[in-house]
Design an enzyme around this catalytic site. Structure first.
Site, PDB file in Angstrom:
ATOM      1  N   LYS A 265     -11.325 -55.676  -5.573  1.00 15.81           N
ATOM      2  CA  LYS A 265     -11.753 -54.344  -6.003  1.00 15.81           C
ATOM      3  C   LYS A 265     -12.488 -54.451  -7.328  1.00 15.81           C
ATOM      4  O   LYS A 265     -12.038 -55.157  -8.237  1.00 15.81           O
ATOM      5  CB  LYS A 265     -10.523 -53.444  -6.120  1.00 15.81           C
ATOM      6  CG  LYS A 265     -10.807 -51.989  -6.423  1.00 15.81           C
ATOM      7  CD  LYS A 265      -9.503 -51.197  -6.396  1.00 15.81           C
ATOM      8  CE  LYS A 265      -9.704 -49.725  -6.667  1.00 15.81           C
ATOM      9  NZ  LYS A 265      -8.425 -48.966  -6.600  1.00 15.81           N
TER      10      LYS A 265
ATOM     11  N   SER B 163      -8.409 -45.373  -3.573  1.00 14.20           N
ATOM     12  CA  SER B 163      -9.713 -45.697  -4.118  1.00 14.20           C
ATOM     13  C   SER B 163     -10.168 -47.103  -3.753  1.00 14.20           C
ATOM     14  O   SER B 163     -11.323 -47.466  -3.928  1.00 14.20           O
ATOM     15  CB  SER B 163      -9.686 -45.565  -5.650  1.00 14.20           C
ATOM     16  OG  SER B 163      -8.720 -46.448  -6.223  1.00 14.20           O
TER      17      SER B 163
ATOM     18  N   SER C 199      -3.557 -45.743  -3.852  1.00  8.03           N
ATOM     19  CA  SER C 199      -4.818 -46.391  -3.482  1.00  8.03           C
ATOM     20  C   SER C 199      -4.649 -47.736  -2.801  1.00  8.03           C
ATOM     21  O   SER C 199      -5.598 -48.258  -2.217  1.00  8.03           O
ATOM     22  CB  SER C 199      -5.694 -46.565  -4.724  1.00  8.03           C
ATOM     23  OG  SER C 199      -6.013 -45.311  -5.286  1.00  8.03           O
TER      24      SER C 199
END
Length: 603
Positions: free
Chosen positions: A77, A151, A175
């Protein structure tokens, strides 16, 4: 030929059969170029850099599977630092080039894993849906009209589509779990503080957690164990004290009628009920609990002063670059200006009062099983109502970090049309991370939902997670077999399970042995010596594996009885006295890990 989903068992088998990390990298390059979702990556690792990393690994560790994650491809990420790739948090104006890897990246690379790129996310990790990025919205691998979840959107899609064996996300409100549910994956959310956040762009620094998306629970746990471990550079890092769960008669708390909310999604509700039936069939005792105090705690994360932590993370950048924010993200973060220091304390008081109320509910159940998300929606629906729809996704996730919980999200099957997946999350008290895993793995297998986009895939038997049986044999390790050390894989591959960490009593001395590869220490008992003890780990091995393991221990090492600081006496590694005569004593470091950290692996 590699399978669609690159689970660790299949990948290791391919390496044993003669494929190499360079072959794997070429497959990743082809798959990445052919991907139908252009929004997965913000910065892919360039092709030649991937090839160079594979070659470097093969030079460093030429023997196949000789490191815990030898040649395993993973995505990151883009709020986690990777040296050589920019960190953007999905905001181009915020981008910077990190000088070093985040702690978790350094540990994974040391274990042999290969970074394939930085993935898309809801900007500044603010959102649970995956649409709040200037780089576009990654989509569900089952229907491009639907959100991927966020996310950690690109990370989940990278694993579910077969581009990576695992991917890192972060989880503040869910997330690391919601995208797993929407893409038929496992999401490992550690207890806050178990995995260090050094080198991670914070969302809410006090509750952020680095997470793992994986094909199976066994894979995710193995990866988490490589990453975990105290790091003094992270002010919220903690030394884990593993907590157990009942081996039989596990009490699983489920939603009662008053707190059930699926926002009209009867398919997800039916899958939740089916998961409850599977849990009962696996031997769990199903108990209803009152979710209300958990829900009220969850509401504090976005509708309370904790949103001010999001402003604290980016306040300087917001002051100069407000126009560079996604409009929804900016609205949420600027909402923090409504809270002052008094509100922060009042919020803390409310959270602690709710924690007391949740304690009453924990008396009813050993773990909780909740819908990971009560519903899903299309990208178009999310864009039309971004705050409300996003809030629905977090109904059963937002509380977990505020209340210091461990959680594992697992697939729960597909809707009545076989169209979209849903998931359930098993939640336990702090540091039940390992204890949750066997039941989570059993639930995943019982769902028969496959792995990622390959819904027909059979979960590998070699990756099955089981609780240590009563006949498992404990062994004390002090050096190269410790977690994160070069020979730890000899324990994990044999089905070993870490029982606890601890120290010897004060009568033991530690020496660095000469000429051992990899470097190893020698532990010697000296009844006349009084010290503070040596750091150890206690692992459990199946009896046959224990016998093979002991048989292969090279001289001058052997096994004997070691007395621990708690007074227990267990079998463990000891060294012949002659081998340490004239050698360097390293007792002052308190353990092998501290010695290696201070002097380097070649010492």
């Amino acid at each position: 030929m590699l399978p669609t989903i690159l689970d660790l068992t299949s990948l290791r088998a391919a390496y044993e059969a003669g494929q190499t990390p360079l072959d794997l990298v070429e497959t990743i390059i082809v798959r990445r170029a052919a991907s139908e979702d252009p929004a997965i990556f913000i910065t892919p690792t360039p092709d030649e850099a991937l090839r160079a990393e594979a070659r470097a690994l093969m030079e460093r560790a030429p023997e196949p599977n000789s490191l815990p994650l030898w040649g395993v491809p993973f995505a990151v990420k883009d709020n986690i630092d990777v040296e050589g790739l920019p960190t953007t948090a999905a905001c181009p104006a915020f981008a910077y080039d990190p000088e070093s890897d985040a702690t978790v990246i350094a540990r994974l690379r040391a274990a042999g894993a290969i970074v394939i790129g930085k993935t898309n996310l809801d900007q500044f990790a603010t959102g649970l849906n995956g649409t709040r990025s200037p780089h576009g919205a990654p989509r569900s691998v089952f229907d491009r009209n639907y959100v991927s979840g966020g996310s950690s959107s690109g990370s989940a899609v990278a694993v579910a589509s077969g581009l990576a064996s695992f991917a890192l996300g972060t989880d503040t409100a869910g997330s690391g779990r919601v995208p797993a549910a929407f893409n038929n994956l496992v999401g490992i959310k550690p207890t806050p503080g178990l995995v260090p956040n050094v080198g991670v762009v914070p969302a809410c620094r006090s509750v952020d957690v680095v997470t793992v998306f994986a094909a199976t629970v066994g894979d995710g746990v193995a990866i988490r164990k490589v990453m975990e471990g105290y790091d003094a550079a992270d002010p919220f890092s903690r030394k884990a004290v593993p907590s157990s769960l009942p081996a039989a008669g596990l009490r699983v708390g489920v939603l009662d009628g008053a707190e059930r909310e699926f926002f009209g999604n009867s398919d997800v509700e039916a899958l939740y009920d089916a998961a409850i039936d599977r849990a009962r069939a696996l031997g769990a005792t199903i108990v209803a609990f009152d979710y209300a105090p958990f829900r009220q705690a969850a509401e504090l994360l976005y509708n309370g002063p904790w949103v001010a932590e999001r402003l604290a993370a980016v306040k300087d950048f917001l002051a100069t670059n407000a126009a560079d924010f996604d409009p929804t993200v900016r609205t949420i973060i600027e909402g923090a200006k409504a809270y002052d220091a008094v509100a922060a304390f009042e919020g803390r008081y409310k959270l602690e009062a709710l924690r007391q109320k949740t304690g009453k509910e924990w008396e009813k159940a050993d773990i909780l099983m909740l819908p990971t998300s009560p519903t899903t929606c299309t990208v178009e629906e999310m864009m039309a109502d971004p705050i409300v729809k996003n809030g629905q996704f977090g109904r059963y996730t937002n509380f977990a970090n505020l209340l210091d919980c461990a959680a594992i999200a697992v697939p729960a099957g597909f809707d009545a049309n076989g169209h979209l997946p849903a998931g359930v999350t098993l939640v336990g008290p702090a540091f039940t991370d390992d204890a949750l895993a066997p039941f989570a793995d059993a639930m995943h297998r019982a769902a028969r939902a496959g792995m990622g986009k390959d819904r027909e895939a059979a979960l590998p038997e070699a990756g099955r997670v089981v609780a240590p049986a009563d006949d498992f044999v404990p062994i004390v390790v002090v050096g190269a077999h410790l977690t994160d050390m070069p020979l730890n894989h000899e324990l994990t591959r044999a089905g070993g399970y870490r029982l606890k960490t601890g120290r010897t009593d004060g009568s033991y001395r530690l020496f660095a042995l000469h000429g051992t590869i990899p470097p190893k220490p020698g532990l010697v008992r000296d009844p006349s010596f009084t010290g503070n003890g040596i750091e150890i780990e206690v692992w459990a091995l199946p009896p046959t594996a224990f016998a093979r393991f002991v048989q292969n221990i090279p001289a001058p090492l052997g096994v004997g009885k070691i007395t621990l600081s708690d007074g227990s006496c267990l079998t463990g590694f000891l060294c012949e006295g002659h081998a340490v005569a004239g050698g360097r004593e390293i007792t002052e470091f308190g353990g092998w890990r501290n010695y290696i950290s201070a002097t380097g692996p070649a010492a």
